[in-house]
Motif scaffolding. Structure first.
Motif, PDB file in Angstrom:
ATOM      1  N   SER A 131       0.853  -1.187   0.000  1.00 47.68           N
ATOM      2  CA  SER A 131       0.000   0.000   0.000  1.00 47.68           C
ATOM      3  C   SER A 131       0.888   1.235   0.000  1.00 47.68           C
ATOM      4  O   SER A 131       2.107   1.142   0.248  1.00 47.68           O
ATOM      5  N   THR A 132       0.289   2.369  -0.243  1.00 46.95           N
ATOM      6  CA  THR A 132       1.051   3.617  -0.183  1.00 46.95           C
ATOM      7  C   THR A 132       1.647   3.812   1.199  1.00 46.95           C
ATOM      8  O   THR A 132       2.795   4.267   1.341  1.00 46.95           O
ATOM      9  N   GLU A 133       0.901   3.448   2.226  1.00 40.83           N
ATOM     10  CA  GLU A 133       1.393   3.605   3.601  1.00 40.83           C
ATOM     11  C   GLU A 133       2.638   2.756   3.851  1.00 40.83           C
ATOM     12  O   GLU A 133       3.514   3.141   4.636  1.00 40.83           O
ATOM     13  N   SER A 134       2.727   1.620   3.153  1.00 39.89           N
ATOM     14  CA  SER A 134       3.873   0.731   3.367  1.00 39.89           C
ATOM     15  C   SER A 134       5.152   1.243   2.714  1.00 39.89           C
ATOM     16  O   SER A 134       6.223   0.660   2.912  1.00 39.89           O
ATOM     17  N   LEU A 135       5.050   2.325   1.939  1.00 40.43           N
ATOM     18  CA  LEU A 135       6.245   2.921   1.325  1.00 40.43           C
ATOM     19  C   LEU A 135       7.093   3.673   2.337  1.00 40.43           C
ATOM     20  O   LEU A 135       8.221   4.062   2.039  1.00 40.43           O
ATOM     21  N   GLY A 136       6.547   3.895   3.545  1.00 43.36           N
ATOM     22  CA  GLY A 136       7.308   4.561   4.588  1.00 43.36           C
ATOM     23  C   GLY A 136       7.089   6.054   4.617  1.00 43.36           C
ATOM     24  O   GLY A 136       6.146   6.588   4.030  1.00 43.36           O
ATOM     25  N   GLN A 137       7.988   6.731   5.300  1.00 42.78           N
ATOM     26  CA  GLN A 137       7.857   8.176   5.498  1.00 42.78           C
ATOM     27  C   GLN A 137       7.763   8.912   4.166  1.00 42.78           C
ATOM     28  O   GLN A 137       8.492   8.603   3.218  1.00 42.78           O
ATOM     29  N   HIS A 138       6.858   9.894   4.102  1.00 38.64           N
ATOM     30  CA  HIS A 138       6.680  10.679   2.885  1.00 38.64           C
ATOM     31  C   HIS A 138       7.391  12.012   3.051  1.00 38.64           C
ATOM     32  O   HIS A 138       7.140  12.743   4.009  1.00 38.64           O
ATOM     33  N   PHE A 139       8.287  12.330   2.114  1.00 36.81           N
ATOM     34  CA  PHE A 139       9.064  13.565   2.201  1.00 36.81           C
ATOM     35  C   PHE A 139       8.516  14.671   1.312  1.00 36.81           C
ATOM     36  O   PHE A 139       9.067  15.763   1.246  1.00 36.81           O
ATOM     37  N   TRP A 148      18.483  16.127  -6.780  1.00 42.96           N
ATOM     38  CA  TRP A 148      18.941  16.750  -8.014  1.00 42.96           C
ATOM     39  C   TRP A 148      19.703  15.812  -8.934  1.00 42.96           C
ATOM     40  O   TRP A 148      19.792  16.073 -10.135  1.00 42.96           O
ATOM     41  N   ARG A 149      20.272  14.720  -8.432  1.00 41.51           N
ATOM     42  CA  ARG A 149      21.013  13.818  -9.314  1.00 41.51           C
ATOM     43  C   ARG A 149      20.319  12.466  -9.476  1.00 41.51           C
ATOM     44  O   ARG A 149      20.091  12.023 -10.605  1.00 41.51           O
ATOM     45  N   ARG A 150      19.953  11.789  -8.389  1.00 43.85           N
ATOM     46  CA  ARG A 150      19.246  10.511  -8.554  1.00 43.85           C
ATOM     47  C   ARG A 150      17.833  10.738  -9.088  1.00 43.85           C
ATOM     48  O   ARG A 150      17.280   9.887  -9.792  1.00 43.85           O
ATOM     49  N   THR A 151      17.236  11.871  -8.746  1.00 46.32           N
ATOM     50  CA  THR A 151      15.922  12.275  -9.253  1.00 46.32           C
ATOM     51  C   THR A 151      15.989  13.770  -9.542  1.00 46.32           C
ATOM     52  O   THR A 151      17.028  14.394  -9.354  1.00 46.32           O
ATOM     53  N   LYS A 152      14.864  14.322 -10.002  1.00 43.05           N
ATOM     54  CA  LYS A 152      14.748  15.782 -10.146  1.00 43.05           C
ATOM     55  C   LYS A 152      13.582  16.293  -9.295  1.00 43.05           C
ATOM     56  O   LYS A 152      12.944  17.296  -9.605  1.00 43.05           O
ATOM     57  N   ILE A 153      13.359  15.608  -8.187  1.00 38.33           N
ATOM     58  CA  ILE A 153      12.266  15.979  -7.298  1.00 38.33           C
ATOM     59  C   ILE A 153      12.509  17.342  -6.652  1.00 38.33           C
ATOM     60  O   ILE A 153      11.571  17.974  -6.155  1.00 38.33           O
ATOM     61  N   GLY A 154      13.736  17.823  -6.682  1.00 38.31           N
ATOM     62  CA  GLY A 154      14.028  19.153  -6.154  1.00 38.31           C
ATOM     63  C   GLY A 154      13.197  20.245  -6.809  1.00 38.31           C
ATOM     64  O   GLY A 154      12.981  21.312  -6.225  1.00 38.31           O
ATOM     65  N   ASP A 158      10.938  20.561   3.137  1.00 38.32           N
ATOM     66  CA  ASP A 158      10.959  19.145   2.764  1.00 38.32           C
ATOM     67  C   ASP A 158      12.391  18.640   2.617  1.00 38.32           C
ATOM     68  O   ASP A 158      12.724  17.529   3.054  1.00 38.32           O
ATOM     69  N   VAL A 159      13.231  19.452   1.980  1.00 35.80           N
ATOM     70  CA  VAL A 159      14.626  19.057   1.764  1.00 35.80           C
ATOM     71  C   VAL A 159      15.359  18.946   3.101  1.00 35.80           C
ATOM     72  O   VAL A 159      16.144  18.010   3.323  1.00 35.80           O
ATOM     73  N   LYS A 160      15.090  19.883   4.011  1.00 36.59           N
ATOM     74  CA  LYS A 160      15.720  19.824   5.342  1.00 36.59           C
ATOM     75  C   LYS A 160      15.270  18.574   6.090  1.00 36.59           C
ATOM     76  O   LYS A 160      16.060  17.922   6.777  1.00 36.59           O
ATOM     77  N   ASN A 161      14.006  18.236   5.954  1.00 37.71           N
ATOM     78  CA  ASN A 161      13.483  17.032   6.601  1.00 37.71           C
ATOM     79  C   ASN A 161      14.150  15.777   6.034  1.00 37.71           C
ATOM     80  O   ASN A 161      14.502  14.850   6.774  1.00 37.71           O
ATOM     81  N   LEU A 162      14.348  15.762   4.714  1.00 37.94           N
ATOM     82  CA  LEU A 162      15.029  14.640   4.073  1.00 37.94           C
ATOM     83  C   LEU A 162      16.462  14.530   4.556  1.00 37.94           C
ATOM     84  O   LEU A 162      16.945  13.431   4.874  1.00 37.94           O
ATOM     85  N   GLN A 163      17.155  15.670   4.640  1.00 36.45           N
ATOM     86  CA  GLN A 163      18.543  15.636   5.099  1.00 36.45           C
ATOM     87  C   GLN A 163      18.632  15.153   6.542  1.00 36.45           C
ATOM     88  O   GLN A 163      19.547  14.386   6.892  1.00 36.45           O
TER      89      GLN A 163
END
Length: 496
Positions: A437-445, A471-477, A484-489
């Motif tokens: 499920s979407t919930e099983s994907l874990g924390q959402h950033f 910015w490199r593995r994805t372009k989600i930036g 959101d980025v601070k939370n991810l870091q």
């Protein structure tokens, strides 16, 4: 702290597209390989391109027929080997007779169609623009031709992953601080850029694929003269909300003889570039100037009804291209071809140094360089990369893979499934295994970035920082907020 390690066949310095290409090819021929990169993979030139797999139509004007022929031939191979991160794209070239006559463009496109065999890509043709199109009304005719699009940073990461699969050791955030010859061996000192720990290695051959740092590696690390000098040229791009809804890219002529691409990007944006500006200084510190931004906006506004200003720019990036220095001519006329120099070999350990190059010909460059390296390793295997899919690329069509993924994971949101296919290909299953499920994907950033993907990138693709991921593995930036980025870091910091 310094520790000793065993002898390896090949040490590759530089984690851009050329270095990873050589590491992959050499490891696949049976050589023991270590690749070191002082930052993240693709952290410089290789992630700051126009993101095209193309022959280089404009290079024909500079009579670089051999380069164009090589690049055209490589398009088809690359498109087949990595259909998740590369795909065909049609380009429209508006005609402006005061810049280039129609016969010249037709001649160039004829050569473009016939210099190399085409199987996947359609040929060129003339077109007429209608008043309801995106171009200004006084542009009424033009041309269409085919090239390809590529996620450049992912190309590098997947090539490194393929090298690792073949047995290569990939060491990111690891700087080569010293390299000295000792007869038939190189003594190498590598330094972990996070801990400061140093390790010593011995290798039978050394590859300098440091890109913009290729010449400075000689003086700073090997303390010997560089056999060639490079010419550093900064190319800058801007990204704006999409300025038209068509699937085609545009190639715009300008009075200064430069051309500018306007490319559909990440569904909701347009990628515009590139500039060509002579550059001096640290390549890592290259940024777009206000003059470059104004220049790109001006050319777009001359062609399109939808006008843009610097305020519309949501992201920009600049890369320093290490071109071979011919000591004359404008930056845009400097050759994009490659060469490599070989030093030593009989009684001294060989050194192979790569100068120049472009993404489209990276596999061919790597193959040619590895052929040369393998003269010193007669037990090495034959060439193998031309028909070898990159990790996740073992499928034929994105649409079919998307359907299969959705059939197995019916709960997966459509936009997330599409992004996974275009980023990871068949490796999407490795990320989703066991998820229900979407919930099983874990924390959402934010922006459909979930914990399971982040963990995959850390554990399998050498991602360490938020910048590596967004910015490199994805372009989600492009879609994340600063918070959101601070939370991810903060989440990534827990991995240490």
């Amino acid at each position: 702290m310094t520790s000793e390690h065993k002898i390896v066949d090949l040490m590759v310095v530089g984690g851009g597209v050329n270095g990873t290409g050589i590491a992959m090819d050499a490891a696949g021929r049976g050589l023991s390989v270590i690749l070191c990169e002082m930052n993240d993979l693709a952290s410089a030139t290789s992630s700051n391109s126009s993101k095209l797999i193309h022959g280089g139509l404009r290079y024909l004007e500079h009579y670089e027929f051999n380069l164009v022929r090589k690049a055209l031939a490589e398009r088809e191979s690359l498109l087949k080997n990595a259909p998740h991160i590369m795909w065909p794209m049609r380009f429209r070239l508006p005609h402006q007779s005061h810049l280039r006559p129609a016969w010249m463009i037709r001649t160039g496109l004829f050569l473009y169609d016939h210099l190399a065999k085409r199987e996947l890509l359609a040929g060129s043709n003339s077109i007429r623009f209608t008043p309801d199109g995106p171009l200004v009304d006084d542009i009424v005719k033009g041309f269409e031709y085919s090239d390809g699009w590529v996620d450049d940073a992912r190309l590098v990461v997947l090539t490194a992953k393929a090298a690792e699969t073949k047995g290569a050791q990939i060491k990111t955030r690891t700087r080569c601080v010293k390299a000295t010859r000792d007869g038939q061996l190189w003594n190498i000192t590598l330094e972990d850029q996070r801990t400061g720990e140093r390790q010593s290695y011995h290798c039978r051959a050394l590859v300098n694929a440091a890109g913009p740092w290729v010449s400075s590696l000689f003086s700073d690390t090997m303390t010997i003269p560089s056999p060639k000098q490079i010419r550093m040229v900064k190319g800058s791009h801007i990204v704006v909300p999409k300025i038209h809804n068509e699937p085609e890219a545009y190639i715009l002529q300008n009075a200064d003889d430069r051309i500018i691409f306007v490319i559909p990007y990440e569904d909701d944006f347009s990628l515009i570039g590139t500039t060509d500006v002579e550059y001096e200084g640290d390549p890592k510190k290259a940024v777009i100037s206000p003059e470059e931004t104004d220049y790109l906006c001006s050319i777009v506004n001359h062609h399109f009804k939808h006008k843009i200003t610097p305020a519309d720019v949501v992201w920009s990036y600049s890369g320093v291209r290490p071109l071979m220095d011919d000591e004359h001519g404008a930056a845009q006329k400097a050759s994009r071809d490659y060469t490599f120099e070989v030093d030593g070999g009989k009684t001294d350990a060989p050194l192979i140094s790569v100068f120049g190059g472009k993404i489209t010909t990276y596999r061919k460059l790597a193959e040619a360089a590895t052929d040369r390296i393998c003269r010193f390793f007669p037990e090495a295997g034959p060439e193998w990369t031309k028909h070898a899919p990159l990790p996740g690329g073992d499928f034929s069509e994105q649409a079919a893979l998307l359907d299969a993924l959705k059939a197995e994971y019916r709960w997966l949101p459509d936009d997330l499934a599409k992004r996974y296919v275009r980023t990871y290909g068949t490796k999407s299953y490795d990320i989703l295994i066991g998820r229900t499920s979407t919930e099983s994907l874990g924390q959402h950033f934010g922006a459909n970035l979930y914990e399971c993907e982040v963990r995959y990138l850390v554990e399998h693709e050498w991602a360490i920082s938020a910048e590596d991921i967004v910015w490199r593995r994805t372009k989600i930036g492009l879609r994340l907020k600063d918070a959101d980025v601070k939370n991810l870091q903060a989440f990534l910091d827990t991995f240490d």
